[in-house]
Write a protein that holds these residues in place. Structure first.
Motif, PDB file in Angstrom:
ATOM      1  N   ASP A  71       0.833  -1.202   0.000  1.00 61.61           N
ATOM      2  CA  ASP A  71       0.000   0.000   0.000  1.00 61.61           C
ATOM      3  C   ASP A  71       0.868   1.253   0.000  1.00 61.61           C
ATOM      4  O   ASP A  71       0.589   2.221  -0.714  1.00 61.61           O
ATOM      5  N   ARG A  72       1.924   1.237   0.808  1.00 61.49           N
ATOM      6  CA  ARG A  72       2.831   2.392   0.839  1.00 61.49           C
ATOM      7  C   ARG A  72       3.513   2.566  -0.514  1.00 61.49           C
ATOM      8  O   ARG A  72       3.671   3.697  -0.999  1.00 61.49           O
ATOM      9  N   PHE A  73       3.915   1.475  -1.122  1.00 61.27           N
ATOM     10  CA  PHE A  73       4.530   1.522  -2.449  1.00 61.27           C
ATOM     11  C   PHE A  73       3.547   2.084  -3.482  1.00 61.27           C
ATOM     12  O   PHE A  73       3.899   2.927  -4.309  1.00 61.27           O
ATOM     13  N   HIS A  74       2.306   1.633  -3.416  1.00 59.95           N
ATOM     14  CA  HIS A  74       1.295   2.072  -4.390  1.00 59.95           C
ATOM     15  C   HIS A  74       0.930   3.534  -4.183  1.00 59.95           C
ATOM     16  O   HIS A  74       0.706   4.272  -5.162  1.00 59.95           O
ATOM     17  N   ARG A  75       0.843   3.973  -2.930  1.00 59.83           N
ATOM     18  CA  ARG A  75       0.517   5.383  -2.665  1.00 59.83           C
ATOM     19  C   ARG A  75       1.598   6.309  -3.204  1.00 59.83           C
ATOM     20  O   ARG A  75       1.313   7.392  -3.721  1.00 59.83           O
ATOM     21  N   ARG A  76       2.863   5.889  -3.063  1.00 58.24           N
ATOM     22  CA  ARG A  76       3.956   6.755  -3.500  1.00 58.24           C
ATOM     23  C   ARG A  76       3.934   6.959  -5.014  1.00 58.24           C
ATOM     24  O   ARG A  76       4.416   7.974  -5.518  1.00 58.24           O
ATOM     25  N   LEU A  77       3.364   5.992  -5.715  1.00 57.53           N
ATOM     26  CA  LEU A  77       3.284   6.127  -7.165  1.00 57.53           C
ATOM     27  C   LEU A  77       2.298   7.206  -7.593  1.00 57.53           C
ATOM     28  O   LEU A  77       2.357   7.673  -8.738  1.00 57.53           O
ATOM     29  N   GLN A  78       1.369   7.567  -6.692  1.00 59.96           N
ATOM     30  CA  GLN A  78       0.408   8.610  -7.055  1.00 59.96           C
ATOM     31  C   GLN A  78       1.105   9.943  -7.307  1.00 59.96           C
ATOM     32  O   GLN A  78       0.662  10.740  -8.141  1.00 59.96           O
ATOM     33  N   ALA A  79       2.220  10.187  -6.580  1.00 63.94           N
ATOM     34  CA  ALA A  79       2.973  11.426  -6.815  1.00 63.94           C
ATOM     35  C   ALA A  79       3.552  11.449  -8.225  1.00 63.94           C
ATOM     36  O   ALA A  79       3.576  12.495  -8.882  1.00 63.94           O
ATOM     37  N   MET A  80       4.016  10.285  -8.674  1.00 61.73           N
ATOM     38  CA  MET A  80       4.519  10.217 -10.047  1.00 61.73           C
ATOM     39  C   MET A  80       3.412  10.493 -11.055  1.00 61.73           C
ATOM     40  O   MET A  80       3.631  11.144 -12.080  1.00 61.73           O
ATOM     41  N   ASN A  81       2.215  10.017 -10.771  1.00 61.06           N
ATOM     42  CA  ASN A  81       1.089  10.262 -11.680  1.00 61.06           C
ATOM     43  C   ASN A  81       0.764  11.743 -11.774  1.00 61.06           C
ATOM     44  O   ASN A  81       0.360  12.241 -12.835  1.00 61.06           O
ATOM     45  N   MET A  82       0.910  12.466 -10.670  1.00 61.66           N
ATOM     46  CA  MET A  82       0.618  13.899 -10.682  1.00 61.66           C
ATOM     47  C   MET A  82       1.661  14.662 -11.502  1.00 61.66           C
ATOM     48  O   MET A  82       1.340  15.615 -12.208  1.00 61.66           O
TER      49      MET A  82
END
Length: 745
Positions: free
Chosen positions: A329-340
């Motif tokens: 979950d922590r790994f997946h959440r951090r990817l949201q910053a890359m999406n932005m």
């Protein structure tokens, strides 16, 4: 005006009840009220009159004020006309002076620019040697918020315009030489590994303003950033002993943070910056920059996902599911910053063959497969324990048939299996928590919940259980105890009856799969139950054949190893017949421990009376055999009659899930084998009489184990008839003698 007075009133002056005092008092009261009303009317008239006078004065005053305002407005209009006239005169007078001032201002501006051009080489040289590249703008700026290099470019255009003048040529050569040195220093700073992101951005910004090719700068910037990111990936690759949470935190704080900084800086420098000149060329430059950034980011994310996947695969072996899910979950959440920052690609959901969701899905799939393997091992261990339990009574001499603990073994095997599957589902439910960033994504839920949990794990295990049970029906596996076949058939029935529905319902409810049943991608409960019931039927049929052949083996040996032509007159029942009855009784106990009695054909009154009545009922039939001559016994009519009875009985037909049906199948196989063995032997008179005693003994006891006692009658009669046909001297014993021998035996 007279007032009407009721008759009998004290106010009626003509009536006999007239009261002068009361009448007078009333008249006085009326007079006073009239005077009071008259006074109020006078007061209202006076007040309204005063208000009318005041309103008249106000209107007169307003008329005077409006008259004064009209006079003042006329005066203001005359003044405005006078001002306009004076303004036109002043403008006409100052026209020549304004032109002179504008010309002088232009000359002054030109002189200041020339002064700027003459001082520009020296100022640039001083600041470049000081290393203050960005501060050059403070020295050369001549417009608000205009950068130094932009002013240089503006000055360069002036120098090129007047390049035919010797003085300007010298200034231009000096500036180009100085700016060339500035470019070299900026390129060195740009390629330095120790340069910070801010210094890189500053260098790129200045080089772009100096008209360096944007595509070359993009490539150099990404090449420099790639080296930095490669070091971060190398650190992650060496962190093999780290906990999964520490690994994810290190990757987020190191690699992903640096990559986000690179993308943000790149966007500011090459994509989001304002472009002067041709819009079409600007769009092409931005498109090329976006393409280079996309390739760069995708390549680095591919390497990062590969490292994360490798570490997760290594950590999943024996790891805690809760810790794994939190790390994912922590790994997946951090990817949201890359999406932005990088909106062209969703790294969390759809990205080539590896995405954040794909990494999580692969971890979930591996977890499901590990649990499936655990379930298979657990079931195999449970079967091993069951086999040991079934063998234990025979080892210690307790309950040789092993049927005493069958219900307990059945309950234990079914309950432990169901509870184990339920525990696995609860463990995997951590992947479907609603507060997880990937937990509610339709792509993840469809793949993980439907394909991996329900189909691969739950349905796969149930099908594996069915296949494992069916594998014991292999004819080559002689080490399988028959009682295990019986137990497994009942296990399949129990699972089919309730456990399959319970497990699938729990899975659908916990993982939200109810809306997928109409899609046709789910294995239906009916398919699994049908497979389990078929397995139970196959196991039961194999159990019947195995036990039937076991009893048949004893009967075959008893027939084949005896010399029927030289046997003595029978005095007792052969021991093998007693053993057959004992084994059938033991099997009755085994089967009865697991299966219900089942439906029986109503017994005749003769059967219920056991020995004497049975013998009496069969006496007339059997006595007929002793009255025939050998030629008559071989007649085709008698043979065909017996053959008709034999063909009506299906020996290896499928049995029902009941005790009497199972025992009937075993007895049919046993007696059919006995019959075939008798048909292959030749008997003397005493050999025939021994068969007569044996079949009568079997008749006394076997009828109680079958669905229809007539089946036993037919088979035993056919056995005796075959013996008669194969006898050289067919003379049967008296029924009474046979009964005495059987009772004594």
């Amino acid at each position: 005006m007279s007032e009407s007075v009721p008759t009998g009133s004290p106010y009626d002056i003509d009536g006999q009840h007239f009261n002068p005092d009361i009448s007078w008092t009333r008249r006085v009261k009326i007079v006073r009220e009239t005077q009071s009303l008259h006074s109020d009317m006078q007061t209202l008239v006076y007040e309204n009159y005063n208000k009318f006078i005041a309103g008249t004065d106000t209107i007169r005053k307003m008329k005077n004020d409006f008259k004064k305002m009209e006079d003042e407005m006329d005066h203001l209009a005359k003044n405005m006309e006078s001002i306009t006239s004076f303004s036109e005169q002043i403008s006409s007078t100052l026209q020549d002076t304004r032109q002179k001032i504008t010309k002088l201002s232009g000359v002054h501006s030109l002189l200041k620019r020339l002064q700027f051009l003459f001082k520009l080489p020296g100022n640039l040289t001083d600041r470049i040697h000081e290393g203050q590249y960005a501060q050059v703008r403070l020295l050369v700026a001549r417009q608000a918020n205009c950068a130094a290099v932009q002013d240089y470019m503006h000055a360069q255009r002036v120098l090129q315009r007047y390049s035919n003048m010797p003085s300007f040529q010298g200034i231009q050569q000096d500036c180009e030489s100085i700016v060339g040195e500035l470019k070299d220093r900026l390129h060195c700073q740009f390629k330095s590994k120790e340069a910070t992101a801010r210094e890189l951005a500053q260098a790129v910004d200045l080089l772009l303003q100096l008209q360096e090719p944007a595509s070359v700068l993009c490539s150099q910037f990404l090449q420099h950033a790639d080296g930095t990111l490669a070091e971060q990936l190398s650190l992650l690759r060496d962190a093999k002993d780290q906990d999964i949470m520490e690994f994810v935190d290190q990757g987020s704080a190191g690699f992903l943070s640096d990559l986000c900084l690179v993308v943000a800086t790149y966007n500011d420098m090459f994509i989001n910056r304002s472009h002067d000149g041709d819009l079409e060329e600007s769009d092409e430059a931005v498109s090329a920059a976006v393409s280079q950034l996309s390739s760069f980011v995708l390549a680095n994310m591919e390497r990062y996902f590969e490292l994360v996947q490798t570490h997760i695969d290594r950590e999943q072996e024996g790891g805690d599911t809760a810790v794994l899910v939190r790390a994912l979950d922590r790994f997946h959440r951090r990817l949201q910053a890359m999406n932005m920052l990088f909106s062209d690609t969703d790294f969390a959901s759809v990205f080539g063959h590896r995405t954040g969701t794909e990494v999580v899905l692969r971890a979930g799939r591996k977890q499901c497969r590990a649990h499936l393997q655990g379930l298979k091992l657990h079931f195999a261990d449970a079967l091993t324990r069951v086999r040991q339990s079934l063998a234990a009574p025979r080892l210690v001499g307790q309950e040789g048939d092993g049927s005493g603990g069958l219900p307990e073994l059945l309950t234990s095997l079914v309950l432990t299996t169901v509870e184990k599957v339920k525990g696995v589902l609860q463990d995997l439910l951590l992947f479907a928590q609603p507060d997880l960033t990937f937990g509610l994504k339709p792509h993840f839920r469809e793949r993980f919940c439907v394909e991996h949990v329900r189909e691969e794990l739950v349905v796969g295990f149930l099908l594996h259980l069915t296949a494992t049970a069916r594998s014991f029906c292999s004819a080559g596996d002689s080490k399988v105890p028959p009682i295990l076949l019986l137990l497994l058939s009942k296990v399949c029935l129990e699972l089919q009856a309730s456990s399959v529905h319970y497990l699938l319902q729990q899975t659908d409810e916990w993982f939200g799969i109810e809306d997928q049943h109409r899609t046709g991608i789910l294995t239906s409960e009916q398919e699994i139950c049908a497979s389990m019931r078929a397995a139970a039927q196959e196991l039961l049929n194999f159990y019947v054949r195995t036990q039937g052949l076991s009893v048949s083996q004893m009967l075959r040996k008893s027939v084949e190893t005896r010399d029927w032509l030289h046997t003595i007159e029978p005095r007792t029942v052969r021991a093998v017949m007693k053993r057959v009855v004992e084994d059938i009784a033991a099997l009755d106990g085994q089967v009865g421990a697991l299966y219900e009695e089942g439906h029986r054909t109503e017994h005749s009154s003769d059967s219920s009376r056991r020995t004497h009545s049975v013998s009496a009922s069969r006496h007339a039939y059997r006595s007929n055999w002793s009255s025939y001559t050998p030629n008559q016994l071989n007649s085709s009519l008698a043979t065909n009659i017996q053959k008709l009875f034999s063909e009506r009985i299906e020996i290896f037909s499928a049995v029902e899930f009941s005790k009497v049906s199972i025992l009937t199948g075993i007895i049919k196989i046993s007696l059919k084998t006995f019959l075939e063995c008798v048909r292959l032997r030749t008997f003397s008179r005493y050999g025939l009489q021994q068969i007569q005693v044996d079949t009568h003994y079997l008749q006394l006891y076997l009828w109680r184990f079958v669905e229809d006692e007539n089946l036993v009658h037919f088979l035993l009669d056919e056995i005796l008839g075959s013996a008669v046909h194969r006898c050289l001297d067919p003379v049967l014993m008296e029924p009474s003698v046979v009964e005495i021998i059987c009772e004594r035996g």
